[in-house]
Design an enzyme around this catalytic site. Structure first.
Site, PDB file in Angstrom:
ATOM      1  N   CYS A 232      29.281  41.056  44.551  1.00  0.00           N
ATOM      2  CA  CYS A 232      30.520  41.270  45.306  1.00  0.00           C
ATOM      3  C   CYS A 232      30.987  40.012  46.033  1.00  0.00           C
ATOM      4  O   CYS A 232      32.171  39.661  45.985  1.00  0.00           O
ATOM      5  CB  CYS A 232      30.362  42.440  46.275  1.00  0.00           C
ATOM      6  SG  CYS A 232      29.191  42.170  47.620  1.00  0.00           S
TER       7      CYS A 232
ATOM      8  N   HIS B   6      28.902  44.643  51.471  1.00  0.00           N
ATOM      9  CA  HIS B   6      29.782  44.725  50.302  1.00  0.00           C
ATOM     10  C   HIS B   6      31.198  44.349  50.713  1.00  0.00           C
ATOM     11  O   HIS B   6      31.595  44.525  51.870  1.00  0.00           O
ATOM     12  CB  HIS B   6      29.775  46.132  49.711  1.00  0.00           C
ATOM     13  CG  HIS B   6      30.442  46.211  48.366  1.00  0.00           C
ATOM     14  ND1 HIS B   6      29.886  45.686  47.226  1.00  0.00           N
ATOM     15  CD2 HIS B   6      31.645  46.738  47.992  1.00  0.00           C
ATOM     16  CE1 HIS B   6      30.694  45.893  46.203  1.00  0.00           C
ATOM     17  NE2 HIS B   6      31.777  46.524  46.660  1.00  0.00           N
TER      18      HIS B   6
ATOM     19  N   HIS C 202      36.798  44.920  43.146  1.00  0.00           N
ATOM     20  CA  HIS C 202      35.509  44.427  43.633  1.00  0.00           C
ATOM     21  C   HIS C 202      34.494  44.423  42.500  1.00  0.00           C
ATOM     22  O   HIS C 202      34.698  45.063  41.462  1.00  0.00           O
ATOM     23  CB  HIS C 202      35.005  45.286  44.797  1.00  0.00           C
ATOM     24  CG  HIS C 202      34.769  46.727  44.443  1.00  0.00           C
ATOM     25  ND1 HIS C 202      33.690  47.452  44.888  1.00  0.00           N
ATOM     26  CD2 HIS C 202      35.474  47.616  43.670  1.00  0.00           C
ATOM     27  CE1 HIS C 202      33.740  48.686  44.433  1.00  0.00           C
ATOM     28  NE2 HIS C 202      34.819  48.810  43.693  1.00  0.00           N
TER      29      HIS C 202
END
Length: 282
Positions: A189, A242, A254
């Site tokens: 990420c 994240h 993402h």
């Protein structure tokens, strides 16, 4: 690893650096791609409320899908929102890729089409039940109900919005690989965030998610704008763990474990529960 640590150490604690990006010329938004993408949908079913190849299309869903797919930009979903974009052009000056808007129930817009060149247009037909190509130039009906034509160019979309959405969408489908940071090797990420901001703005972000969280200006959820970075906590580990790029309409792109680079909705319960905040990096 040492090289990454040196780079991170050099940038932590200093302000985010930008170089002045080169502004797009209108030609760089190639609307011939709109024509190509629209042509490929010939024969797809008309469905009220539809916006995908699988379910079919209505007028605004067709424009929404084709333009987003062809140009990597974030389009409104309604005819009114779509008709507000771009530069208005006369019927005599139409070019392939222009958007045509019609009304059979003035003052509301009721349908739209994409001009294909040579007097032809393509649209989801309610009477024929599918996406069809028809003459606009020779049609008394469509000319009678014509409202306006709009032309999209790079200047239609703000520079920063267009670039970050474009770069993020270019990576859709790239595999998830923990510790990776390139389209060739995959992304995790934070590697994805670092890569797209570098490509879009030549911006130097640190490598890890918790370090990225320290950059930028905090943004309230109700004030999110396209290009903001959304952060989540307590996912695979405790704390900030994240992040994704916000692309509008409660969506983010993402690098997702197992699925790779994909689009998800912030309204999904999991992401709502894990939401930590957002930062504006520009």
């Amino acid at each position: 690893m040492k090289k990454r640590q040196l780079i991170a150490a050099a940038i932590i604690g200093i302000s985010l650096l930008w170089t002045s990006p080169t502004k797009f010329n209108a030609a760089e938004m190639d609307t011939t791609k709109v024509v190509e993408a629209a042509h490929e949908l010939t024969g797809i079913n008309y469905v009220s409320g539809g916006e995908t190849k699988t379910e079919g299309f209505d007028s605004s869903g067709f424009i929404y899908y084709v333009v987003e797919t062809a140009l990597n930009v974030d389009m409104p979903r309604t005819l009114e929102g779509q008709s507000a974009l771009g530069t208005e052009v006369n019927k005599s000056d139409l070019k392939a890729g222009d958007l045509l808007f019609f009304s059979t129930n003035s003052p509301s817009l009721t349908s739209a089409a994409i001009y294909m060149g040579d007097g032809q247009m393509i649209f989801p037909s309610t009477s024929k039940g599918e996406v069809v190509k028809e003459s606009f130039k020779d049609s008394a009906f469509w000319n009678e109900h014509f409202v306006k034509a709009k032309r999209l160019s790079a200047s239609t979309f703000s520079f920063s919005d267009y670039k970050i959405v474009s770069e993020s969408r270019e990576q859709l489908g790239v595999s998830y690989q923990f510790g990776a940071e390139s389209p060739e090797d995959g992304f995790d990420c934070s590697g994805f965030i670092q890569y797209v901001f570098k490509e879009a703005y030549n911006a130097a972000l640190p490598r890890s998610t918790d370090q990225q969280w320290k950059f930028g200006t905090y943004v309230k959820k109700e004030d999110l704008q396209v290009g903001d970075v959304v952060f989540f906590e307590d996912t695979y580990r405790s704390g900030i763990s994240h992040a994704g790029v916000y692309i509008g309409k409660n969506r983010m792109i993402h690098a997702k474990h197992k699925e790779g680079v994909t689009v998800d909705y912030l309204t999904d319960k999991y992401w709502q529960d894990k939401y930590a905040g957002a930062k504006r990096m520009r």
